[in-house]
Scaffold this motif. Structure first.
Motif, PDB file in Angstrom:
ATOM      1  N   LEU A   1      46.114  37.841  37.145  1.00 16.89           N
ATOM      2  CA  LEU A   1      45.529  38.199  35.856  1.00 16.89           C
ATOM      3  C   LEU A   1      45.166  36.988  35.004  1.00 16.89           C
ATOM      4  N   PRO A   2      45.971  35.911  34.986  1.00 20.40           N
ATOM      5  CA  PRO A   2      45.662  34.791  34.073  1.00 20.40           C
ATOM      6  C   PRO A   2      44.343  34.093  34.376  1.00 20.40           C
ATOM      7  N   LEU A   3      43.742  34.333  35.561  1.00 19.35           N
ATOM      8  CA  LEU A   3      42.472  33.674  35.854  1.00 19.35           C
ATOM      9  C   LEU A   3      41.384  34.103  34.877  1.00 19.35           C
ATOM     10  N   ALA A   4      41.567  35.266  34.255  1.00 16.92           N
ATOM     11  CA  ALA A   4      40.580  35.735  33.285  1.00 16.92           C
ATOM     12  C   ALA A   4      40.559  34.884  32.021  1.00 16.92           C
ATOM     13  N   SER A   5      41.537  34.018  31.854  1.00 18.86           N
ATOM     14  CA  SER A   5      41.571  33.159  30.665  1.00 18.86           C
ATOM     15  C   SER A   5      40.808  31.855  30.857  1.00 18.86           C
ATOM     16  N   LEU A   6      40.235  31.632  32.053  1.00 18.77           N
ATOM     17  CA  LEU A   6      39.515  30.392  32.331  1.00 18.77           C
ATOM     18  C   LEU A   6      38.104  30.504  31.764  1.00 18.77           C
ATOM     19  N   ASN A   7      37.902  29.947  30.589  1.00 18.57           N
ATOM     20  CA  ASN A   7      36.655  30.139  29.852  1.00 18.57           C
ATOM     21  C   ASN A   7      35.450  29.448  30.470  1.00 18.57           C
ATOM     22  N   PHE A   8      35.684  28.441  31.309  1.00 25.15           N
ATOM     23  CA  PHE A   8      34.565  27.718  31.902  1.00 25.15           C
ATOM     24  C   PHE A   8      34.143  28.299  33.243  1.00 25.15           C
ATOM     25  N   LEU A   9      34.875  29.258  33.740  1.00 25.41           N
ATOM     26  CA  LEU A   9      34.620  29.790  35.071  1.00 25.41           C
ATOM     27  C   LEU A   9      33.287  30.530  35.096  1.00 25.41           C
ATOM     28  N   ALA A  10      32.317  29.990  35.832  1.00 24.41           N
ATOM     29  CA  ALA A  10      30.982  30.586  35.893  1.00 24.41           C
ATOM     30  C   ALA A  10      30.680  31.198  37.246  1.00 24.41           C
ATOM     31  N   VAL A  11      31.372  30.748  38.294  1.00 20.72           N
ATOM     32  CA  VAL A  11      31.146  31.250  39.646  1.00 20.72           C
ATOM     33  C   VAL A  11      32.494  31.523  40.300  1.00 20.72           C
ATOM     34  N   VAL A  12      32.683  32.740  40.820  1.00 26.49           N
ATOM     35  CA  VAL A  12      33.867  33.057  41.624  1.00 26.49           C
ATOM     36  C   VAL A  12      33.426  33.823  42.858  1.00 26.49           C
ATOM     37  N   ASN A  13      34.194  33.680  43.905  1.00 27.81           N
ATOM     38  CA  ASN A  13      33.941  34.445  45.124  1.00 27.81           C
ATOM     39  C   ASN A  13      35.272  34.690  45.820  1.00 27.81           C
ATOM     40  N   PHE A  14      35.719  35.962  45.771  1.00 26.55           N
ATOM     41  CA  PHE A  14      36.945  36.381  46.451  1.00 26.55           C
ATOM     42  C   PHE A  14      36.631  37.275  47.640  1.00 26.55           C
ATOM     43  N   SER A  15      35.368  37.384  48.024  1.00 33.09           N
ATOM     44  CA  SER A  15      34.944  38.357  49.028  1.00 33.09           C
ATOM     45  C   SER A  15      35.537  38.050  50.397  1.00 33.09           C
ATOM     46  N   GLN A  16      35.548  39.085  51.226  1.00 38.84           N
ATOM     47  CA  GLN A  16      35.970  38.989  52.632  1.00 38.84           C
ATOM     48  C   GLN A  16      37.382  38.440  52.764  1.00 38.84           C
ATOM     49  N   ASN A  17      38.310  39.089  52.067  1.00 35.94           N
ATOM     50  CA  ASN A  17      39.726  38.808  52.213  1.00 35.94           C
ATOM     51  C   ASN A  17      40.462  40.133  52.358  1.00 35.94           C
ATOM     52  N   GLN A  18      41.750  40.147  52.075  1.00 33.53           N
ATOM     53  CA  GLN A  18      42.551  41.373  52.153  1.00 33.53           C
ATOM     54  C   GLN A  18      43.256  41.618  50.821  1.00 33.53           C
ATOM     55  N   LEU A  19      42.542  41.324  49.736  1.00 28.83           N
ATOM     56  CA  LEU A  19      43.096  41.459  48.399  1.00 28.83           C
ATOM     57  C   LEU A  19      43.144  42.925  47.979  1.00 28.83           C
ATOM     58  N   GLN A  20      44.003  43.209  47.018  1.00 26.65           N
ATOM     59  CA  GLN A  20      44.149  44.591  46.555  1.00 26.65           C
ATOM     60  C   GLN A  20      44.498  44.593  45.067  1.00 26.65           C
ATOM     61  N   GLY A  21      44.466  45.777  44.479  1.00 24.17           N
ATOM     62  CA  GLY A  21      44.821  45.930  43.079  1.00 24.17           C
ATOM     63  C   GLY A  21      43.601  45.846  42.171  1.00 24.17           C
ATOM     64  N   ALA A  22      43.849  45.852  40.870  1.00 28.37           N
ATOM     65  CA  ALA A  22      42.780  45.866  39.875  1.00 28.37           C
ATOM     66  C   ALA A  22      42.201  44.474  39.667  1.00 28.37           C
ATOM     67  N   ILE A  23      40.876  44.411  39.567  1.00 30.03           N
ATOM     68  CA  ILE A  23      40.196  43.157  39.252  1.00 30.03           C
ATOM     69  C   ILE A  23      40.453  42.830  37.782  1.00 30.03           C
ATOM     70  N   PRO A  24      40.869  41.608  37.451  1.00 29.48           N
ATOM     71  CA  PRO A  24      41.106  41.267  36.041  1.00 29.48           C
ATOM     72  C   PRO A  24      39.869  41.515  35.192  1.00 29.48           C
ATOM     73  N   GLN A  25      40.101  41.946  33.967  1.00 30.48           N
ATOM     74  CA  GLN A  25      39.008  42.229  33.042  1.00 30.48           C
ATOM     75  C   GLN A  25      39.055  41.259  31.862  1.00 30.48           C
TER      76      GLN A  25
END
Length: 837
Positions: free
Chosen positions: A695-719
């Motif tokens: 969840l704390p990744l949502a606090s990264l104000n400079f984050l402009a590009v993320v890619n978590f695709s093609q893994n085995q992640l689960q749960g709610a995407i941070p908002q």
């Protein structure tokens, strides 16, 4: 020493004999008002006696006023000159009784620490011929009463803190020969009354805040030899009346806002030797009449909006030493007539629209030391005749359309230090004769079509060579093994994008000054060269796109890679776990001090070379034409790394790009990635990661590009925060993920994540540096570098870090768009930006 004598006499009892003399009383009064810097209660003249000097004073007969240090008297014993230059005087003129010095002709108080205003009582010095108050701390306006000193011939007020306007009354000083008011804070218009100073020979008004027009009345100063108006805010056209200044030798007016055309009347100033009108907004062609200035030694119009062709009449400027027309809009061919300039040493025509061939006749310029022709449209081959330029030190032709081979005759330029031909269309092998250029400091042949082996002699150049850039060519064979000199100066080695084979040469360990090593996109094999971590200055290491393999064994180096900021090992065949120890010791990525002075870009001391590297983000190739010193990157993607992501990465608080995609990493995403406050791009796609996105990744104000695709992640995407801007392709291929932007709902029983309370405030001060333009660029292109530009605007107050983004299939020889010349009060981007998908 002379000051001590003066002060000792002033404090001796013998002075009482002359206490009745007005000048003596006035000097004593002023003396008592002066303050010693170390002890405000003591006069700066109250110095302890020096036993070596006291013997020079005759205490029995007494000392006359005229024997005091700096005091000069006429035949009648009246003070005629007061010369106290560089005498450590500290105080004001408030207690100086000007009316007591009716015979004074020279007042020289320059190079002291006198502050406060210039008293209006200076009008009492009616016989004054020479007034020098320069090099002090005077402030306030120049009193108009100085205009009453009609006998004044020299007026020096430069290097103070004077402000306000110059009064018209100064035009009454018709006997003035020299005026210097430079390096102050004077403002307003230059008074037209200065045209009354018909005897004036030198006028220096540079480095002030003058505005308005150049008074055409200056054209009346027939005796004027020196006119310097640099570093002001003068606007409007250059008055044609300046053509009347037949005695003028130097005309400087750079760093203003002058506009309009260059008047043809300037060609009448037959005595002119220096003409500099740079960093303005002049337009139109250069008048051919300037070809009549046969005494001209320096002609400099760079950084304007001038257009048209160079008049062939310029071939008559037989005394010319420097010709600079760079950063304009000139077009056409370089005239053959320039080959007549036998005394020319510096030729600067860069950043224009010149086309056609380079005249072979330029080989006749036997005095030429620097030839800078970069960023034009010149084509054809480089003439063999240029090998005749035996004095040539800088041959800078990059960013043109030159083709053909590098001439063998280049070896005759034995003094050559800078040879830059990058971003052209040259081909063939590099002639072995280049090995004779033993003075080379920068050799930049990047982004051409050169082929054949990399000459082994390049390694032997390392004693003088600072930069070797052969990137984006067709070189083959091995990297030179000849870097054996431990005292070499090699700072940057870039061989990216060739067909080189073999291993990384171990002799590079001798390059102790190496800051940039880019061997990416070749066919190198072997294990990771662990010895690289001993190079104390290495900041950029790029080995991407090779066939390197094996695991990262534990290094025995106590502090590996102490200055490394960019590490790109992507697209190789490395195996094993990620090098956790290295992450722990990347000190240059663990904190930055925005207030630390120094160059913004790597290679800041190299005027003819800019380090360039390529990075890949979301499948796009990004070419950083200049490397910002605070930019930090780790790219280990497209390898065979396994195991968990080390927690030590969370200590790299200055990291801006992290790419671990396309490996076989397992485990969860570490929570402490939230510490990467400046992170702009995070790519963990195509691994075997499990668990939730922290969840704390949502606090990264400079984050402009993320890619978590093609893994085995689960749960709610941070908002919240930047996560509200990411598209679903950043999360696809994780069957257990739910929530926006995916269409799969988490259900009412699973609350959406959000930014923890208070986290937004942590970076509020930093985020305030963004402007809406930089944010729009960041979102518009979906790239991290838009936000990077915004960060830099906060960091420096100007958008100087700009990148070029090109598709992998785009031609190497695509030209970047041309920047526009800067104005006096604007700072233009150093590099250009062109974006293409």
């Amino acid at each position: 020493m002379g000051l001590l004598i003066f002060l000792l006499i002033l404090t001796s009892s013998s002075i009482q004999t002359f206490a009745s003399k007005p000048e003596a009383n006035a000097l004593l009064k002023w003396k008592t008002s002066l303050v010693n810097r170390n002890n405000p209660r003591l006069s700066s003249w109250a110095l302890a006696p020096d036993n070596n000097l006291t013997g020079t004073i005759n205490r029995n007969t007494g000392a006359t006023l005229c024997t005091w240090y700096g005091v000069h008297c006429d035949a009648r014993g009246n003070v005629e000159k007061l010369k106290l230059s560089a005498s450590r005087l500290n105080g004001t003129l408030d207690h100086f009784t000007f009316s007591s010095f009716s015979s004074l002709t020279h007042l020289e108080l320059n190079m002291n620490n006198i502050f406060g205003s210039i008293p209006v009582e200076i009008r009492y010095l009616t016989k004054l011929v020479f007034l020098d108050l320069s090099g002090n701390q005077f402030s306030g306006e120049i009193p108009k009463e100085i205009g009453m000193l009609t006998g004044l011939k020299t007026l020096l007020l430069n290097d103070n803190k004077l402000d306000g306007y110059i009064s018209q009354e100064l035009g009454n000083l018709g006997n003035l020969v020299k005026v210097n008011m430079s390096v102050n804070f004077l403002k307003g218009s230059i008074p037209s009354s200065l045209g009354n100073m018909t005897k004036l020979s030198e006028l220096y008004l540079f480095q002030n805040n003058f505005s308005g027009l150049i008074p055409p009345e200056i054209g009346k100063l027939g005796s004027l030899r020196m006119l310097n108006l640099d570093f002001n805010d003068l606007s409007g056209s250059i008055p044609p009346s300046l053509g009347n200044l037949s005695s003028l030798r130097v005309l400087n007016a750079y760093m203003n806002k002058l506009s309009g055309r260059i008047p043809k009347e300037l060609g009448y100033m037959k005595s002119l030797t220096v003409l500099r009108i740079t960093h303005n907004q002049l337009t139109g062609p250069i008048p051919a009449s300037l070809g009549n200035l046969t005494k001209l030694k320096e002609l400099d119009f760079h950084e304007n909006l001038l257009s048209g062709v160079i008049p062939p009449e310029f071939g008559k400027l037989e005394s010319l030493i420097q010709l600079s027309f760079s950063h304009n809009e000139f077009s056409g061919q370089i005239p053959v007539s320039l080959s007549n300039l036998s005394t020319l040493e510096q030729l600067y025509l860069n950043d224009n629209q010149f086309d056609g061939f380079l005249p072979k006749e330029l080989g006749n310029l036997n005095s030429l030391v620097e030839m800078i022709l970069v960023k034009n449209r010149l084509n054809g081959s480089i003439p063999d005749s240029l090998g005749n330029l035996s004095k040539l030190e800088q041959f800078v032709l990059h960013d043109n359309h030159f083709s053909g081979y590098l001439p063998e005759t280049i070896s005759k330029c034995e003094k050559l230090k800078y040879l830059t031909l990058s971003n052209n269309s040259m081909a063939g092998p590099v002639p072995k004769s280049v090995c004779k250029l033993r003075s080379l400091q920068i050799l930049d042949l990047g982004n051409n079509g050169f082929s054949g082996p990399v000459l082994q002699c390049f390694g032997n150049f390392s004693h003088e060579l600072i930069v070797l850039d052969l990137r984006l060519n067709h070189f083959q064979g091995n990297v030179p093994q000849t870097f054996l000199n431990q005292s070499n100066n090699l700072r940057s080695l870039n061989l990216n994008g060739n067909r080189l084979q073999g291993s990384v040469p171990g002799t590079l360990i001798n390059c102790r000054n190496l800051e940039v090593l880019d061997l990416g996109n070749n066919m190198l094999t072997g294990a990771f060269p662990l010895w690289l971590d001993t190079l104390p200055e290495l900041q950029v290491l790029v080995l991407r796109g090779n066939k390197l393999n094996g695991t990262f064994h534990t290094s025995n180096t106590k502090t590996p890679f102490p200055k490394l900021r960019i590490l790109d090992l992507s697209s190789n065949e490395f195996t094993g776990i990620l090098p956790s120890k290295y992450f722990t010791n990347f000190k240059a990525m663990t904190g930055i001090d925005r207030n630390t002075p120094g160059a913004l870009y790597m290679g800041g001391n190299l005027s003819m070379y800019e380090d360039t590297i390529e990075l890949v983000v979301k499948g796009l190739r990004l070419e950083l034409e200049r490397i910002l010193v605070v930019y930090t990157t780790i790219d280990l993607s497209v390898n065979k790394f396994e195991g968990e992501i080390p927690n030590t990465i969370g200590h790299l608080t200055s990291l801006r790009l992290l790419n671990l995609s396309h490996n076989s990493l397992t485990g969860q995403i570490p929570n402490n990635l939230r510490n990467l406050k400046f992170l702009e791009s995070l790519d963990l796609s195509s691994n075997r990661l499990v668990g939730e996105i922290p969840l704390p990744l949502a606090s990264l104000n400079f984050l402009a590009v993320v890619n978590f695709s093609q893994n085995q992640l689960q749960g709610a995407i941070p908002q919240g925060g930047q996560f509200n801007t990411f598209e679903n392709n950043s999360f696809q291929g994780n069957n257990g993920l739910c929530g926006f932007p995916l269409t799969k709902s988490c259900g009412d029983d699973v609350p959406f994540s959000h930014i923890p309370e208070g986290d937004e405030d942590d970076d509020s001060n930093f985020f305030n540096g963004f402007t809406w333009e930089s944010v729009a660029i960041g979102y518009g292109f979906g790239m991290l570098f838009g936000l990077g530009i915004g960060w830099l605007m906060f960091y420096t107050g100007r958008p100087r870090w700009v990148i070029r983004i090109t598709d992998r299939e785009q031609s190497r020889h695509g030209r970047r768009s041309r920047k526009r010349a800067c104005k006096r009060n604007q700072l233009s981007p150093i590099t250009n930006a062109s974006f293409s998908p």
